[in-house]
Scaffold this motif. Sequence first.
Motif, PDB file in Angstrom:
ATOM      1  N   ASP A 302     -18.588 -53.970 -34.026  1.00  0.00           N
ATOM      2  CA  ASP A 302     -17.220 -53.467 -33.955  1.00  0.00           C
ATOM      3  C   ASP A 302     -16.711 -53.141 -35.357  1.00  0.00           C
ATOM      4  O   ASP A 302     -16.548 -54.033 -36.201  1.00  0.00           O
ATOM      5  N   THR A 304     -13.969 -50.987 -35.518  1.00  0.00           N
ATOM      6  CA  THR A 304     -12.721 -50.273 -35.204  1.00  0.00           C
ATOM      7  C   THR A 304     -11.520 -50.763 -36.012  1.00  0.00           C
ATOM      8  O   THR A 304     -10.506 -50.084 -36.093  1.00  0.00           O
ATOM      9  N   HIS A 330     -14.601 -45.529 -36.080  1.00  0.00           N
ATOM     10  CA  HIS A 330     -13.258 -46.124 -36.145  1.00  0.00           C
ATOM     11  C   HIS A 330     -12.647 -46.312 -34.754  1.00  0.00           C
ATOM     12  O   HIS A 330     -11.588 -46.906 -34.614  1.00  0.00           O
ATOM     13  N   LYS A 331     -13.334 -45.773 -33.723  1.00  0.00           N
ATOM     14  CA  LYS A 331     -12.765 -45.835 -32.369  1.00  0.00           C
ATOM     15  C   LYS A 331     -13.604 -46.643 -31.385  1.00  0.00           C
ATOM     16  O   LYS A 331     -13.075 -47.240 -30.458  1.00  0.00           O
TER      17      LYS A 331
END
Length: 503
Positions: A302, A304, A330-331
């Motif tokens: 992760d 994000t 980033h998403k």
Amino acid sequence: MGSAMDERVDFLVIGSGIAGLSYALEAATHGTVAVFTKAEFAESNTTYAQGGIAAAVGEADSWELHEHDTLVAGAGLCDPNAVRHLVRSAPDAIEWLMETGARFDRENGDPDNPLALGREGGHSRHRIVHHADKTGWEIERAVTNAARANPRITVYEHAFVTSLLTAQGRCVGARVMLPIGERKVLARATLLAAGGCGMMYTHSTNPRVATGDGIALADAIGATIANMEFMQFHPTTFYHPQMRGFLISEAVRGAGATLRNHLGTRFMYDCDPRLELAPRDVVARAIDAEIKRLNTWCVYLDTTHLPPERLAEEFPTIGAKLAEAGIAMHKHWIPVVPAQHYSCGGVVTDLDGRTSVPGLYAAGEVASTGVHGANRLASNSLLEAMVFGRSAADAGAHEPAPSEDVDDRPVPHSIPENDAIAIRRQLQKLMTDHVSIVRTDAGLKQAKKGIEKLIKSYDAAPVAPFSVYALETRNLLVAARHVVEGAAARRVNVGLHYNEDLT
Ligand SMILES: Cc1cc2nc3c(=O)[nH]c(=O)nc-3n(C[C@H](O)[C@H](O)[C@H](O)COP(=O)(O)OP(=O)(O)OC[C@H]3O[C@@H](n4cnc5c(N)ncnc54)[C@H](O)[C@@H]3O)c2cc1C
């Protein structure tokens, strides 16, 4: 092409990665050098290295700290002299690389600032010198250009070394298959810089050239090979059912990425106080256990919560590759699995790269210098290849001229490629099922039996026209046999070797 001694050089190099070319550039100060490389010049593990090179060049760092971290990662099995040689030579090696033309990132992108240093698992300081996330590519670019420009170095591409030549117990060169036919090349010193053996596993971060050729070449002339059971698995390789996997560098975890299972749980909390920055073997085993526990295909990295501009700046290559799969760092969480990554063991050498066979040297991933012990500290391998490669070149300059009275030694034959494909697939399944992150006594026995059977099938298969793929497959079998024998003989769980029956 003649069949006798077709060529004579001072130094013969097998492989054009960082080990082979560092050696070649240094050896050229002493004499003539021929580099044989079986694919394109830059096709090597080196080119794919992302994170960087470890060196104590930061203000708050010292070679003693680098030494300490390397010894801790090696779990008590490092050769302390080899480690000291490595870490003390590291700042010079970085200087040498920059003089050779490699460009490394500077703080805030300003060329007058000090080197920007990354931090990876197991390192107590920021000490990873890098070129964005394609450090290996940049290094290979620099050393390749320098080798091409050196009039004493001749590089032969698509030149597959099939065997080493010996005379009265010395290695005196190699037999090479070139696109124009076979050559025997005599040399005072021969360097094995043939890299790793990742192709023996189903999932590997290594490119297709990593087929253990150096191990098999050395094995055929009786050189000592050790520690092959210490196979490093990279914890985080991109997982996609249809796409080829690629490495999501440890630097991503260094930048703050977290590991989660599909339920969102940060499972490293249950495994190690260092969390995602624990050494690679710890993280790889934790992911393996989590995948098995939840019976899933993968876990997730992760990123994000990290600033998009930072991700774009530090991981442009990874970001671009992920974008091909529709993933934006980033998403979205990144699906990852562990994959074979690095072979810590290999052909045993001293501090100058000398193997147990006079005239034969080894450096880089094919070698077992004692630096890594039971586990390699991240970003120590490019460094090791360079430091030991350059020392080996200076030592090789003192070797005597080679005898022409070469021993007659049988060379392995090629088999039809369909047979080789079937054998390689079976080997990969055996190694992946029984000789990967978690091993058992029964699994190792099964793997040993299976490999012996595959070697027999290979040797009994019909002789076919020369095939690199087939000979690589034969080499993989020999290298895999060393991994299994090493794993079976190691009766204690240490570093990368983990046998469930020993706990
Ligand atoms: C994806 C990835 C990321 C990595 N990231 C890092 C990192 O950030 N930092 C770090 O320190 N290490 C990293 N590593 C490990 C490091 O890249 C390798 O250990 C190192 O590059 C090995 O260099 P080498 O010169 O020994 O072998 P290689 O670079 O693999 O070169 C081997 C050469 O031998 C040639 N060859 C093999 N067999 C034959 C034959 N029979 N005849 C002729 N030629 C032959 C090959 O074609 C190749 O040119 C990474 C590895 C991978 C795969």
